[in-house]
Design a protein around this motif. Structure first.
Motif, PDB file in Angstrom:
ATOM      1  N   LEU A 117     -11.529  25.176 -18.036  1.00  0.00           N
ATOM      2  CA  LEU A 117     -10.204  24.636 -17.740  1.00  0.00           C
ATOM      3  C   LEU A 117     -10.047  23.201 -18.217  1.00  0.00           C
ATOM      4  N   THR A 118     -11.107  22.417 -18.125  1.00  0.00           N
ATOM      5  CA  THR A 118     -11.040  20.986 -18.451  1.00  0.00           C
ATOM      6  C   THR A 118     -11.540  20.658 -19.852  1.00  0.00           C
ATOM      7  N   MET A 119     -11.766  21.679 -20.660  1.00  0.00           N
ATOM      8  CA  MET A 119     -12.249  21.481 -22.039  1.00  0.00           C
ATOM      9  C   MET A 119     -13.593  20.759 -22.079  1.00  0.00           C
ATOM     10  N   THR A 120     -14.451  21.060 -21.100  1.00  0.00           N
ATOM     11  CA  THR A 120     -15.783  20.448 -21.079  1.00  0.00           C
ATOM     12  C   THR A 120     -16.879  21.514 -20.959  1.00  0.00           C
ATOM     13  N   PRO A 121     -16.832  22.585 -21.770  1.00  0.00           N
ATOM     14  CA  PRO A 121     -17.865  23.612 -21.646  1.00  0.00           C
ATOM     15  C   PRO A 121     -19.231  23.171 -22.171  1.00  0.00           C
ATOM     16  N   GLY A 122     -19.270  22.019 -22.828  1.00  0.00           N
ATOM     17  CA  GLY A 122     -20.537  21.509 -23.338  1.00  0.00           C
ATOM     18  C   GLY A 122     -20.728  21.658 -24.829  1.00  0.00           C
ATOM     19  N   HIS A 123     -19.748  22.209 -25.528  1.00  0.00           N
ATOM     20  CA  HIS A 123     -19.846  22.345 -26.979  1.00  0.00           C
ATOM     21  C   HIS A 123     -19.676  20.990 -27.661  1.00  0.00           C
ATOM     22  N   ALA A 124     -20.336  20.838 -28.791  1.00  0.00           N
ATOM     23  CA  ALA A 124     -20.188  19.609 -29.575  1.00  0.00           C
ATOM     24  C   ALA A 124     -18.911  19.626 -30.395  1.00  0.00           C
ATOM     25  N   VAL A 154     -24.730  25.132 -26.538  1.00  0.00           N
ATOM     26  CA  VAL A 154     -24.118  24.278 -25.517  1.00  0.00           C
ATOM     27  C   VAL A 154     -24.921  22.984 -25.506  1.00  0.00           C
ATOM     28  N   ALA A 155     -24.442  22.017 -26.264  1.00  0.00           N
ATOM     29  CA  ALA A 155     -25.213  20.808 -26.543  1.00  0.00           C
ATOM     30  C   ALA A 155     -25.228  19.820 -25.384  1.00  0.00           C
ATOM     31  N   TYR A 156     -24.197  19.861 -24.561  1.00  0.00           N
ATOM     32  CA  TYR A 156     -24.062  18.880 -23.484  1.00  0.00           C
ATOM     33  C   TYR A 156     -24.018  19.599 -22.134  1.00  0.00           C
ATOM     34  N   GLN A 157     -24.364  18.868 -21.097  1.00  0.00           N
ATOM     35  CA  GLN A 157     -24.225  19.425 -19.763  1.00  0.00           C
ATOM     36  C   GLN A 157     -22.749  19.713 -19.504  1.00  0.00           C
ATOM     37  N   PRO A 158     -22.392  20.961 -19.191  1.00  0.00           N
ATOM     38  CA  PRO A 158     -20.986  21.278 -18.941  1.00  0.00           C
ATOM     39  C   PRO A 158     -20.379  20.346 -17.888  1.00  0.00           C
ATOM     40  N   GLY A 159     -19.118  20.003 -18.139  1.00  0.00           N
ATOM     41  CA  GLY A 159     -18.410  19.106 -17.236  1.00  0.00           C
ATOM     42  C   GLY A 159     -18.502  17.651 -17.602  1.00  0.00           C
ATOM     43  N   THR A 160     -19.271  17.324 -18.669  1.00  0.00           N
ATOM     44  CA  THR A 160     -19.500  15.909 -18.989  1.00  0.00           C
ATOM     45  C   THR A 160     -18.924  15.465 -20.318  1.00  0.00           C
ATOM     46  N   HIS A 161     -18.546  16.396 -21.202  1.00  0.00           N
ATOM     47  CA  HIS A 161     -18.194  16.016 -22.579  1.00  0.00           C
ATOM     48  C   HIS A 161     -16.915  16.740 -22.980  1.00  0.00           C
ATOM     49  N   PHE A 162     -15.808  15.999 -23.133  1.00  0.00           N
ATOM     50  CA  PHE A 162     -14.520  16.581 -23.489  1.00  0.00           C
ATOM     51  C   PHE A 162     -14.442  16.822 -24.996  1.00  0.00           C
ATOM     52  N   VAL A 163     -14.172  18.066 -25.371  1.00  0.00           N
ATOM     53  CA  VAL A 163     -13.850  18.431 -26.750  1.00  0.00           C
ATOM     54  C   VAL A 163     -12.720  19.453 -26.686  1.00  0.00           C
ATOM     55  N   TYR A 164     -11.597  19.134 -27.312  1.00  0.00           N
ATOM     56  CA  TYR A 164     -10.475  20.072 -27.281  1.00  0.00           C
ATOM     57  C   TYR A 164     -10.911  21.379 -27.922  1.00  0.00           C
ATOM     58  N   ASN A 165     -10.783  22.482 -27.190  1.00  0.00           N
ATOM     59  CA  ASN A 165     -11.510  23.693 -27.521  1.00  0.00           C
ATOM     60  C   ASN A 165     -10.667  24.910 -27.148  1.00  0.00           C
ATOM     61  N   SER A 166      -9.884  25.406 -28.103  1.00  0.00           N
ATOM     62  CA  SER A 166      -9.028  26.552 -27.817  1.00  0.00           C
ATOM     63  C   SER A 166      -9.834  27.796 -27.459  1.00  0.00           C
ATOM     64  N   ALA A 167     -11.072  27.858 -27.929  1.00  0.00           N
ATOM     65  CA  ALA A 167     -11.923  28.996 -27.586  1.00  0.00           C
ATOM     66  C   ALA A 167     -12.204  29.039 -26.086  1.00  0.00           C
ATOM     67  N   ALA A 168     -12.276  27.884 -25.458  1.00  0.00           N
ATOM     68  CA  ALA A 168     -12.490  27.838 -24.008  1.00  0.00           C
ATOM     69  C   ALA A 168     -11.319  28.488 -23.283  1.00  0.00           C
ATOM     70  N   THR A 169     -10.112  28.254 -23.781  1.00  0.00           N
ATOM     71  CA  THR A 169      -8.935  28.865 -23.160  1.00  0.00           C
ATOM     72  C   THR A 169      -8.938  30.370 -23.379  1.00  0.00           C
ATOM     73  N   TYR A 170      -9.374  30.804 -24.543  1.00  0.00           N
ATOM     74  CA  TYR A 170      -9.511  32.242 -24.776  1.00  0.00           C
ATOM     75  C   TYR A 170     -10.410  32.867 -23.719  1.00  0.00           C
ATOM     76  N   MET A 171     -11.497  32.189 -23.390  1.00  0.00           N
ATOM     77  CA  MET A 171     -12.419  32.730 -22.394  1.00  0.00           C
ATOM     78  C   MET A 171     -11.761  32.860 -21.023  1.00  0.00           C
ATOM     79  N   LEU A 172     -10.861  31.936 -20.696  1.00  0.00           N
ATOM     80  CA  LEU A 172     -10.115  32.063 -19.438  1.00  0.00           C
ATOM     81  C   LEU A 172      -9.266  33.335 -19.443  1.00  0.00           C
ATOM     82  N   SER A 173      -8.616  33.600 -20.577  1.00  0.00           N
ATOM     83  CA  SER A 173      -7.833  34.823 -20.712  1.00  0.00           C
ATOM     84  C   SER A 173      -8.726  36.055 -20.573  1.00  0.00           C
ATOM     85  N   ALA A 174      -9.884  35.993 -21.206  1.00  0.00           N
ATOM     86  CA  ALA A 174     -10.810  37.131 -21.142  1.00  0.00           C
ATOM     87  C   ALA A 174     -11.297  37.371 -19.713  1.00  0.00           C
ATOM     88  N   ILE A 175     -11.519  36.298 -18.979  1.00  0.00           N
ATOM     89  CA  ILE A 175     -11.962  36.424 -17.585  1.00  0.00           C
ATOM     90  C   ILE A 175     -10.870  37.069 -16.738  1.00  0.00           C
TER      91      ILE A 175
END
Length: 485
Positions: A117-124, A154-175
């Motif tokens: 939700l917050t675009m912080t899944p940990g991806h670079a 997942v390069a960073y601890q989730p929740g700590t690194h903001f990267v605008y990431n439309s794929a993260a929103t796709y995962m919300l839809s999938a859930i």
């Protein structure tokens, strides 16, 4: 002023404390700065005080939202949370054990719904490209975007690194689809779209039939305005609590820092698929200027669709011309100014193709077919036909002939399947910008995109130039040279 429908009450700017002159200045400024707005709806106290559509765009036509879709996806998650289907602390991999990699890293294991939700899944970097590649080439039969997402490092601890990431929103839809057995579009139907009066929404899907979530929703301008008003009213619509007030507060508040961005309205913090703005406002937004701006302290919602390359500029003009004027008008302001605004909003139009209606060359080239050598644009041939004040462009590619009807001094509505294969709504205008050059503007009027085409006829040859107003890639294509068939 008559509303687009009866969903929202109408008022005047002055009755709601806004000078008509401020709205006029805003309209003047966006046109002077070439922001290519397609529509605007300004609400205060839940009432429409100003609305307008720049022809060929219209109130009854849907418009691509791009990433403004994300705020609707967030809303679906909030509804599912309220129904007890999940929590924002749930781990992402737990929803898709069949698609998780054999070796699950500690950082992937730690990724929560909240981090999506917050675009912080940990991806670079944005993982959307990896999703698209899962449906291409040797992977086309698979098309498993969920598996592709979970396979990303997942390069960073989730929740700590903001990267605008439309794929993260796709995962919300999938859930949401995994939990409910319904596409996002259908899940939101009785819970959001129908109560708000949103009719005929469409949403792009991935190869496996999951709504893409991060983009792909098409609705009308008034639908955007109603959505913003719902959030302004803390999730209440016509006396009914559609969305939890707690979710509205969480989704639109500062959840994570995005201060590494450069534009001022992209570094005010990020919520649950909503952006914080300057001046204690918030918004959902999408590429090329699709906006749902909410100004809680002023009880204002501003819905905008456009084809603008500089989205910060649009927001700057809102803060410069509209925000300072809120609450500064009375019913006694000059009636003539209000009438001038009403007249102006009724006559909005995007610039037509500029030039003369005909040329001495028109009769010579009319109906002639010019063929091109094989090229990356896939354009095999072109024919322009002129008759009286009407014109028709025929474009030929591997799928056959695609016609576009062209207005002279006006917009001509129609459809074409040239760009996407499926018919798309277009509006075209053409003129002779010089004695040997015919220029066309072709707006895909349910999208932000406008094709600009130049056809220069010289000694039996056609020099064809093609560009687009906005794009995620290059806006210009290489010139093609056609020869008479």
């Amino acid at each position: 002023m008559q509303p687009a429908t009866n969903r929202l009450e109408c008022s005047t700017p002055e009755a709601e404390g806004i000078p008509s002159s401020a709205v006029l200045r805003f309209v003047d400024a966006v046109e002077k700065s070439n922001q290519a707005l397609h529509s605007m709806m300004l609400l205060r106290h839940g009432r429409v005080v100003a609305e307008g559509w720049w022809t060929p765009y219209a109130a009854d036509r849907p418009h691509m939202l791009f990433s403004l879709s994300k705020s609707f996806t967030s809303t679906a998650v909030g509804l599912a949370v309220a129904e007890g289907r999940l929590t924002v602390e749930d781990r992402v991999v737990d929803f898709f054990p069949e698609d998780a990699p054999a070796a699950i890293s500690d950082t992937l294991a730690a990724m929560r719904v909240k981090d999506l939700l917050t675009m912080t899944p940990g991806h670079a970097e944005d993982a959307t490209g990896a999703l698209h590649r899962a449906g291409e080439g040797s992977h086309a039969a698979d098309g498993n975007w969920v598996k592709a997402f979970l396979a990303q490092p997942v390069a960073y601890q989730p929740g700590t690194h903001f990267v605008y990431n439309s794929a993260a929103t796709y995962m919300l839809s999938a859930i949401v689809q995994k939990l409910t057995g319904q596409r996002l579009l259908h899940y939101l139907g009785p819970r959001l779209f129908e109560p708000l009066g949103i009719e005929g929404p469409t949403w792009e899907m991935c190869p496996r039939g999951i709504d893409v979530g991060g983009w792909g929703l098409k609705i009308k301008s008034e639908d955007i305005a109603c959505f913003g008003q719902l959030y302004l009213q803390q999730g209440v619509w016509r006396g009914k609590q559609l969305i939890s007030a707690d979710w509205v507060a969480a989704a639109t508040s500062y959840q994570v820092s995005n201060a590494s961005n450069t534009n001022p309205d992209w570094k005010q913090g990020y919520g649950y698929q909503f952006w914080r703005c300057q001046h204690d406002c918030y918004r959902g937004d999408g590429a090329f200027g699709q906006f749902c701006i909410v100004m809680p302290a002023h009880e204002v919602v501003l819905a905008i669709t456009s084809g603008a390359a500089d989205m910060q500029k649009t927001l700057d003009l809102v803060w410069e011309h509209l925000l300072p004027a809120l609450g500064s008008a009375s019913l006694a302001e000059n009636q003539a100014t209000h009438e001038a605004l009403t007249e102006r909003l009724a006559k909005l139009t995007l610039p037509l193709a500029q030039g003369e209606p005909t040329s001495s060359l028109a009769a010579t080239v009319s109906g002639q077919t010019y063929r091109f050598e094989p090229n990356e644009q896939g354009l095999a041939a072109l024919t322009l036909t002129f008759q009286d004040n009407d014109a028709q462009l025929s474009l030929y590619n591997a799928k056959g002939e695609h016609q576009i009807h062209i207005g002279s001094g006006t917009w001509r509505q129609g459809t074409t399947s040239f760009e996407q294969g499926a018919p798309q709504s277009v509006a075209a205008s053409g003129a002779w910008s010089s004695p040997d050059t015919y220029t066309l503007k072709v707006w895909y009027d349910e999208t932000p995109f406008c094709l600009n085409l130049n056809c220069r006829f010289v000694a039996g040859q056609l020099y064809f130039d093609r560009s687009v107003n906005v794009s995620f890639g290059p806006t210009e294509r290489p010139q093609l040279v056609g020869r008479l068939a």
